[in-house]
Scaffold this motif. Structure first.
Motif, PDB file in Angstrom:
ATOM      1  N   ILE A 151      90.630 -41.573  54.982  1.00  0.00           N
ATOM      2  CA  ILE A 151      90.788 -42.202  53.668  1.00  0.00           C
ATOM      3  C   ILE A 151      91.543 -43.519  53.776  1.00  0.00           C
ATOM      4  N   GLY A 152      91.021 -44.542  53.089  1.00  0.00           N
ATOM      5  CA  GLY A 152      91.681 -45.837  53.075  1.00  0.00           C
ATOM      6  C   GLY A 152      91.645 -46.455  51.692  1.00  0.00           C
ATOM      7  N   VAL A 153      92.299 -47.588  51.559  1.00  0.00           N
ATOM      8  CA  VAL A 153      92.284 -48.351  50.305  1.00  0.00           C
ATOM      9  C   VAL A 153      91.978 -49.802  50.641  1.00  0.00           C
ATOM     10  N   SER A 154      91.809 -50.605  49.619  1.00  0.00           N
ATOM     11  CA  SER A 154      91.498 -52.013  49.828  1.00  0.00           C
ATOM     12  C   SER A 154      92.122 -52.841  48.717  1.00  0.00           C
ATOM     13  N   ASN A 155      92.742 -53.930  49.110  1.00  0.00           N
ATOM     14  CA  ASN A 155      93.380 -54.852  48.156  1.00  0.00           C
ATOM     15  C   ASN A 155      94.535 -54.203  47.401  1.00  0.00           C
ATOM     16  N   PHE A 156      95.200 -53.235  48.008  1.00  0.00           N
ATOM     17  CA  PHE A 156      96.350 -52.567  47.399  1.00  0.00           C
ATOM     18  C   PHE A 156      97.641 -53.302  47.759  1.00  0.00           C
ATOM     19  N   SER A 157      98.564 -53.349  46.806  1.00  0.00           N
ATOM     20  CA  SER A 157      99.885 -53.919  47.062  1.00  0.00           C
ATOM     21  C   SER A 157     100.700 -52.934  47.896  1.00  0.00           C
ATOM     22  N   ALA A 158     101.889 -53.360  48.310  1.00  0.00           N
ATOM     23  CA  ALA A 158     102.752 -52.482  49.112  1.00  0.00           C
ATOM     24  C   ALA A 158     103.093 -51.205  48.352  1.00  0.00           C
ATOM     25  N   GLN A 159     103.440 -51.314  47.083  1.00  0.00           N
ATOM     26  CA  GLN A 159     103.828 -50.143  46.308  1.00  0.00           C
ATOM     27  C   GLN A 159     102.625 -49.259  45.991  1.00  0.00           C
ATOM     28  N   GLN A 160     101.479 -49.869  45.748  1.00  0.00           N
ATOM     29  CA  GLN A 160     100.264 -49.082  45.514  1.00  0.00           C
ATOM     30  C   GLN A 160      99.873 -48.323  46.788  1.00  0.00           C
ATOM     31  N   MET A 161     100.034 -48.980  47.923  1.00  0.00           N
ATOM     32  CA  MET A 161      99.742 -48.355  49.206  1.00  0.00           C
ATOM     33  C   MET A 161     100.686 -47.173  49.442  1.00  0.00           C
ATOM     34  N   LEU A 162     101.966 -47.354  49.104  1.00  0.00           N
ATOM     35  CA  LEU A 162     102.947 -46.285  49.265  1.00  0.00           C
ATOM     36  C   LEU A 162     102.602 -45.090  48.390  1.00  0.00           C
ATOM     37  N   LYS A 163     102.182 -45.344  47.154  1.00  0.00           N
ATOM     38  CA  LYS A 163     101.815 -44.256  46.247  1.00  0.00           C
ATOM     39  C   LYS A 163     100.627 -43.481  46.796  1.00  0.00           C
ATOM     40  N   ALA A 164      99.630 -44.196  47.312  1.00  0.00           N
ATOM     41  CA  ALA A 164      98.463 -43.537  47.899  1.00  0.00           C
ATOM     42  C   ALA A 164      98.882 -42.699  49.097  1.00  0.00           C
ATOM     43  N   TYR A 165      99.732 -43.257  49.927  1.00  0.00           N
ATOM     44  CA  TYR A 165     100.221 -42.558  51.125  1.00  0.00           C
ATOM     45  C   TYR A 165     100.953 -41.270  50.757  1.00  0.00           C
ATOM     46  N   GLU A 166     101.852 -41.362  49.774  1.00  0.00           N
ATOM     47  CA  GLU A 166     102.661 -40.203  49.382  1.00  0.00           C
ATOM     48  C   GLU A 166     101.802 -39.100  48.783  1.00  0.00           C
ATOM     49  N   THR A 167     100.797 -39.481  47.991  1.00  0.00           N
ATOM     50  CA  THR A 167      99.904 -38.484  47.394  1.00  0.00           C
ATOM     51  C   THR A 167      99.121 -37.743  48.476  1.00  0.00           C
ATOM     52  N   LEU A 168      98.613 -38.463  49.436  1.00  0.00           N
ATOM     53  CA  LEU A 168      97.858 -37.841  50.524  1.00  0.00           C
ATOM     54  C   LEU A 168      98.761 -36.992  51.409  1.00  0.00           C
ATOM     55  N   LYS A 169      99.972 -37.471  51.645  1.00  0.00           N
ATOM     56  CA  LYS A 169     100.910 -36.726  52.477  1.00  0.00           C
ATOM     57  C   LYS A 169     101.205 -35.355  51.878  1.00  0.00           C
ATOM     58  N   ALA A 170     101.290 -35.295  50.548  1.00  0.00           N
ATOM     59  CA  ALA A 170     101.533 -34.016  49.867  1.00  0.00           C
ATOM     60  C   ALA A 170     100.369 -33.050  50.065  1.00  0.00           C
ATOM     61  N   GLN A 171      99.189 -33.607  50.408  1.00  0.00           N
ATOM     62  CA  GLN A 171      98.004 -32.797  50.649  1.00  0.00           C
ATOM     63  C   GLN A 171      97.832 -32.510  52.151  1.00  0.00           C
ATOM     64  N   GLY A 172      98.793 -32.939  52.929  1.00  0.00           N
ATOM     65  CA  GLY A 172      98.706 -32.750  54.377  1.00  0.00           C
ATOM     66  C   GLY A 172      97.787 -33.750  55.052  1.00  0.00           C
ATOM     67  N   LEU A 173      97.532 -34.892  54.375  1.00  0.00           N
ATOM     68  CA  LEU A 173      96.630 -35.906  54.905  1.00  0.00           C
ATOM     69  C   LEU A 173      97.371 -37.237  55.084  1.00  0.00           C
ATOM     70  N   THR A 174      96.678 -38.210  55.634  1.00  0.00           N
ATOM     71  CA  THR A 174      97.299 -39.505  55.877  1.00  0.00           C
ATOM     72  C   THR A 174      96.438 -40.632  55.331  1.00  0.00           C
ATOM     73  N   LEU A 175      97.073 -41.725  54.964  1.00  0.00           N
ATOM     74  CA  LEU A 175      96.352 -42.928  54.556  1.00  0.00           C
ATOM     75  C   LEU A 175      96.068 -43.729  55.815  1.00  0.00           C
ATOM     76  N   ALA A 176      94.791 -43.971  56.089  1.00  0.00           N
ATOM     77  CA  ALA A 176      94.413 -44.627  57.343  1.00  0.00           C
ATOM     78  C   ALA A 176      94.581 -46.137  57.300  1.00  0.00           C
ATOM     79  N   SER A 177      94.203 -46.758  56.163  1.00  0.00           N
ATOM     80  CA  SER A 177      94.108 -48.212  56.176  1.00  0.00           C
ATOM     81  C   SER A 177      94.224 -48.837  54.792  1.00  0.00           C
ATOM     82  N   ASN A 178      94.492 -50.134  54.816  1.00  0.00           N
ATOM     83  CA  ASN A 178      94.468 -50.969  53.617  1.00  0.00           C
ATOM     84  C   ASN A 178      93.759 -52.259  54.001  1.00  0.00           C
ATOM     85  N   GLN A 179      92.631 -52.540  53.363  1.00  0.00           N
ATOM     86  CA  GLN A 179      91.847 -53.730  53.677  1.00  0.00           C
ATOM     87  C   GLN A 179      92.261 -54.862  52.744  1.00  0.00           C
TER      88      GLN A 179
END
Length: 322
Positions: A151-179
């Motif tokens: 799972i990745g994101v694109s055009n996300f700010s630092a805080q948006q990227m952090l929110k995505a990361y934290e949500t996935l981490k709670a699911q036992g997953l990781t955020l792979a990338s930000n384009q």
């Protein structure tokens, strides 16, 4: 140049991938930016990239409303690059849509990719009608059902990227990338927190527009009339102008000179600087409309710029940021 880990996933990717927005075939809003390509040429471009050492390809739903995905998967098939031999990344378009659409539309994406697996699925923009948490939960559901592999994101700010990361981490997953947009003409990641956040979280930054919409190739400096061949929309969004060419002339001249010393082009120097300067955090996805463009992009990975050359390029680039 050795392959790099995509975030904290199992994937090992070449520092340069192939961006496939130019495979949109004139369809949809994005397709109007590029001249349509025939399938034979697209097959040759993919073959040249893969044979040159590029092992991943980035496309999106929005690129021709699935036309790019279809063209890419057809090219992979025609070149006998079967699933598992190459890594495929695509994106879900969120504008005026909710997170529920992520799950509803996944089979359409897989159909467009002709059953090539989605190794990296990205949220194209941070503009969904749903929260980032809801979008990440939908993505996690697709991962758990084995519809997508990372799972990745694109055009996300630092805080948006952090929110995505934290949500996935709670699911036992990781955020792979930000384009995000990164080039010698656009280094905002250094000041807006995106680079630091990516390094802190172990997220890969995928640089789109790594050649500054073509400015860093030097072709517009050599022939200013080329600007007039661009569509009005592309000219506007790329901010092409005589003044921009004047401002970037010294940088492009230096890229050209360094390239001549190595027997390569300004394009290859600019790409190599990008994948070298930021360490393993940043990879790039230049496009290619001809096979020799793809060959040259791939060859940029084998260049070894000196510390002095990297510094000179850095200094001239920074002057443009002021």
């Amino acid at each position: 140049m050795q392959k790099r880990r995509l975030g904290q996933t199992e994937f090992e990717i070449s520092p340069i991938g192939l961006g496939c927005i130019q495979f949109s075939q004139g369809s949809g809003f994005v397709g109007k930016f590029y001249s349509p390509m025939d399938q034979k040429t697209m097959n040759q471009v993919v073959k040249a990239a893969f044979n040159g050492g590029i092992n991943w390809f980035d496309t999106a739903e929005k690129y021709g409303n699935g036309k790019s995905e279809e063209a890419l998967s057809t090219a992979l098939k025609q070149n006998n690059i079967m699933p598992g031999k190459a890594i495929v990344a695509t994106k879900w378009y969120p504008v005026f849509r909710t997170a529920e659409h992520i799950k509803k539309s996944i089979d359409t994406r897989l159909q467009a990719l002709q059953d090539y697996p989605i190794d990296l699925y990205q949220i194209h923009l941070p503009y969904s009608l749903s929260s980032i948490s809801a979008q990440m939960q939908a993505m996690a559901s697709l991962n758990q059902s084995r519809k997508i592999r990372s799972i990745g994101v694109s055009n996300f700010s630092a805080q948006q990227m952090l929110k995505a990361y934290e949500t996935l981490k709670a699911q036992g997953l990781t955020l792979a990338s930000n384009q995000v947009k990164i080039s010698l003409l656009d280094r905002n990641i250094e000041t807006n927190g995106v680079l630091n956040m990516a390094r802190k979280l172990g997220v890969t930054l995928i640089a789109h527009s790594p050649l500054g919409s073509g400015i860093l190739t030097g072709k517009f400096h050599e022939n200013k009339d080329l600007i007039n061949t661009l569509s009005p929309l592309r000219k506007m969004l790329g901010r092409y102008s005589s003044r921009k060419l004047e401002r970037t002339a010294k940088l492009v001249s230096e890229l050209t000179a360094i390239g001549q010393a190595h027997g390569i082009s300004a394009t290859q120097v600019a790409l190599n600087w990008l994948i070298t300067y930021y360490g393993e955090t940043v990879v790039a996805i230049p496009g290619a409309s001809k096979p020799h463009h793809a060959e040259a992009n791939a060859s940029a990975m084998s260049v070894r710029l000196t510390e002095s050359e990297l510094q000179r390029i850095d200094e001239l680039s920074r002057r443009l940021m002021k």
